[in-house]
Scaffold this active site. Structure first.
Site, PDB file in Angstrom:
ATOM      1  N   SER A  23      -1.273  13.397  -9.341  1.00 13.52           N
ATOM      2  CA  SER A  23      -0.804  14.629  -9.987  1.00 13.52           C
ATOM      3  C   SER A  23       0.720  14.546 -10.045  1.00 13.52           C
ATOM      4  O   SER A  23       1.409  14.962  -9.124  1.00 13.52           O
ATOM      5  CB  SER A  23      -1.248  15.853  -9.189  1.00 13.52           C
TER       6      SER A  23
ATOM      7  N   LYS B 190      -3.058  19.313 -15.518  1.00 16.79           N
ATOM      8  CA  LYS B 190      -3.431  19.280 -14.093  1.00 16.79           C
ATOM      9  C   LYS B 190      -2.580  20.266 -13.289  1.00 16.79           C
ATOM     10  O   LYS B 190      -3.084  21.006 -12.438  1.00 16.79           O
ATOM     11  CB  LYS B 190      -3.266  17.855 -13.560  1.00 16.79           C
TER      12      LYS B 190
ATOM     13  N   LYS C 110       3.479  20.994  -4.101  1.00 14.54           N
ATOM     14  CA  LYS C 110       4.120  20.113  -5.097  1.00 14.54           C
ATOM     15  C   LYS C 110       3.599  20.442  -6.498  1.00 14.54           C
ATOM     16  O   LYS C 110       4.374  20.612  -7.441  1.00 14.54           O
ATOM     17  CB  LYS C 110       3.807  18.651  -4.751  1.00 14.54           C
TER      18      LYS C 110
HETATM   19  P1  NAD Z   1      -3.332  11.046   0.288  1.00 14.43           P
HETATM   20  O1  NAD Z   1      -2.051  11.390   0.937  1.00 14.43           O
HETATM   21  O2  NAD Z   1      -4.599  11.145   1.070  1.00 14.43           O
HETATM   22  O3  NAD Z   1      -3.256   9.550  -0.315  1.00 14.43           O
HETATM   23  C1  NAD Z   1      -2.094   9.007  -0.885  1.00 14.43           C
HETATM   24  C2  NAD Z   1      -2.017   7.556  -0.453  1.00 14.43           C
HETATM   25  O4  NAD Z   1      -0.870   6.945  -1.066  1.00 14.43           O
HETATM   26  C3  NAD Z   1      -1.827   7.396   1.066  1.00 14.43           C
HETATM   27  O5  NAD Z   1      -2.874   6.597   1.606  1.00 14.43           O
HETATM   28  C4  NAD Z   1      -0.468   6.721   1.210  1.00 14.43           C
HETATM   29  O6  NAD Z   1      -0.387   5.805   2.284  1.00 14.43           O
HETATM   30  C5  NAD Z   1      -0.354   6.023  -0.142  1.00 14.43           C
HETATM   31  N1  NAD Z   1       1.027   5.675  -0.462  1.00 14.43           N
HETATM   32  C6  NAD Z   1       2.144   6.448  -0.308  1.00 14.43           C
HETATM   33  N2  NAD Z   1       3.239   5.757  -0.723  1.00 14.43           N
HETATM   34  C7  NAD Z   1       2.793   4.549  -1.155  1.00 14.43           C
HETATM   35  C8  NAD Z   1       3.440   3.405  -1.714  1.00 14.43           C
HETATM   36  N3  NAD Z   1       4.765   3.369  -1.910  1.00 14.43           N
HETATM   37  N4  NAD Z   1       2.676   2.335  -2.034  1.00 14.43           N
HETATM   38  C9  NAD Z   1       1.333   2.344  -1.834  1.00 14.43           C
HETATM   39  N5  NAD Z   1       0.670   3.392  -1.305  1.00 14.43           N
HETATM   40  C10 NAD Z   1       1.389   4.488  -0.972  1.00 14.43           C
HETATM   41  O7  NAD Z   1      -3.410  11.932  -1.030  1.00 14.43           O
HETATM   42  P2  NAD Z   1      -4.724  12.313  -1.871  1.00 14.43           P
HETATM   43  O8  NAD Z   1      -5.249  13.604  -1.368  1.00 14.43           O
HETATM   44  O9  NAD Z   1      -5.608  11.134  -1.992  1.00 14.43           O
HETATM   45  O10 NAD Z   1      -4.031  12.639  -3.285  1.00 14.43           O
HETATM   46  C11 NAD Z   1      -3.556  11.601  -4.131  1.00 14.43           C
HETATM   47  C12 NAD Z   1      -3.106  12.238  -5.439  1.00 14.43           C
HETATM   48  O11 NAD Z   1      -4.228  12.921  -6.037  1.00 14.43           O
HETATM   49  C13 NAD Z   1      -2.001  13.290  -5.269  1.00 14.43           C
HETATM   50  O12 NAD Z   1      -1.128  13.216  -6.372  1.00 14.43           O
HETATM   51  C14 NAD Z   1      -2.761  14.591  -5.236  1.00 14.43           C
HETATM   52  O13 NAD Z   1      -1.956  15.680  -5.636  1.00 14.43           O
HETATM   53  C15 NAD Z   1      -3.898  14.303  -6.187  1.00 14.43           C
HETATM   54  N6  NAD Z   1      -5.146  15.061  -5.965  1.00 14.43           N
HETATM   55  C16 NAD Z   1      -5.664  15.240  -4.717  1.00 14.43           C
HETATM   56  C17 NAD Z   1      -6.868  15.943  -4.559  1.00 14.43           C
HETATM   57  C18 NAD Z   1      -7.505  16.172  -3.209  1.00 14.43           C
HETATM   58  O14 NAD Z   1      -8.441  16.974  -3.121  1.00 14.43           O
HETATM   59  N7  NAD Z   1      -7.082  15.506  -2.144  1.00 14.43           N
HETATM   60  C19 NAD Z   1      -7.538  16.440  -5.683  1.00 14.43           C
HETATM   61  C20 NAD Z   1      -6.999  16.203  -6.947  1.00 14.43           C
HETATM   62  C21 NAD Z   1      -5.810  15.510  -7.083  1.00 14.43           C
END
Ligand code: NAD
Length: 293
Positions: free
Chosen positions: A99, A173, A242
């Site tokens: 997102s 989104k 965010k």
């Molecule tokens: P999360 O924090 O669980 O996962 C993000 C991952 O990115 C982590 O494992 C982290 O180690 C990794 N990361 C961070 N910096 C990095 C880098 N430089 N290189 C490689 N990996 C790196 O987050 P999430 O809940 O999986 O969400 C991911 C995205 O999806 C976000 O943008 C969030 O807003 C969106 N989203 C989340 C949900 C939800 O329900 N969790 C739903 C819809 C959308």
């Protein structure tokens, strides 16, 4: 019954193996896709290897692009996306499923286009449960022909809908999450008021879910995560805040007055300050109760 999705026999890279990324990788592998997966966190890489033995976990973001038709990203925000994309010289097509901020997405797409590469934005909604089930709503922005090529891949994870040029998915989104945040806040306040008056929250929700006040919050978040006191939706409040700031900035750029959105964001900001970014976003209901008492 809808027909089964076509099975892509391709190789893709996938960067970001968190709450959403790992179950999305799992759906791709189940659909027959070869996935080269990476996360900056060794724990996340190990967890993905354990949960999805069919995925090939590699040691760098750059390595995910080896032999891949596209590299998919599921990362926290635009800062991280830009840093990772800087390492992906070998990727012809990058699909940002995070997102991210729509205006930065557009700028990044223009930058990639200078070297003949394409950025597509394809953020998702449906939470961890939707990622596991492969039922995510996927809001796709980008050029028609590339989006068409990606459809079988995206269909392995959910229901893709092409909503406009690059950046359109990220705009939609953010606006979706602004609505979702407002619904959760409104329902949390209303349930608290009802409780104070002597109503049973479970009865309130049962009736509201057959009435005009219902939302994803009353139908899913309240019964599954708040009433049981588990607060385990898997979406961190830091990510929610965010997203709603992205929506508020977008509103500002259009000049549309959004007094309600501004008030919503202010309450979420206060909840974030009190709970910390890693708390589940559903904990805003618990925080409101504590504030009230
Ligand atoms: P999360 O924090 O669980 O996962 C993000 C991952 O990115 C982590 O494992 C982290 O180690 C990794 N990361 C961070 N910096 C990095 C880098 N430089 N290189 C490689 N990996 C790196 O987050 P999430 O809940 O999986 O969400 C991911 C995205 O999806 C976000 O943008 C969030 O807003 C969106 N989203 C989340 C949900 C939800 O329900 N969790 C739903 C819809 C959308």
């Amino acid at each position: 019954m809808s027909p089964p999705p076509s099975t892509p026999s391709s190789t893709v890279g996938f960067v970001g193996l968190g709450h959403m990324g790992t179950p999305m990788v799992s759906r791709l592998v189940d659909a027959g896709v070869t996935v080269r997966a990476y996360d900056a966190s060794p724990e996340a890489r190990a967890a993905c290897s354990g949960a999805v033995p069919g995925a090939t976990v590699v040691d760098s973001a750059a390595d995910t692009a080896t032999g891949a038709e596209a590299v998919l990203l599921c990362l926290p925000d635009s800062d991280v996306v830009e840093a990772v994309v800087a390492e992906l010289d070998a990727a012809r097509v990058v699909v940002d499923m995070s997102s991210s901020e729509p205006l930065r997405t557009r700028a990044l797409a223009a930058q990639l286009a200078e070297t003949g590469r394409v950025l597509v934005d394809a953020p998702v909604s449906g939470g961890v449960a939707g990622a596991r089930a492969g039922t995510l709503a996927i809001m796709v922005g980008g050029p028609e022909e590339v989006v068409g090529e990606l459809e079988p891949l995206l269909t392995a994870m959910g229901r893709p809908r092409h909503v406009g040029p690059v950046g359109a998915g990220h705009a939609l989104k953010a606006l979706n999450n602004l609505m979702s945040a407002a619904h959760l806040l409104a329902s949390s306040e209303a349930v608290l008021v009802g409780e104070e008056f002597g109503l049973d929250p479970a009865v309130m929700l049962e009736v509201v879910n057959g009435s005009s006040g219902r939302s994803g919050s009353t139908e899913n978040k309240w019964p599954n995560h708040i009433l049981p006191g588990t607060y385990g939706a898997g979406f961190a409040i830091g990510l929610m805040v965010k997203d709603i700031h992205i929506a508020l900035d977008l509103a500002g750029s259009t000049g549309v007055p959004t007094r309600h959105a501004a008030a919503t964001v202010a309450v979420w900001d206060a909840a974030l300050a009190a709970l910390g970014p890693g708390a589940d976003h559903t904990e805003i209901a618990r925080w409101l109760r504590e504030e009230a008492s």
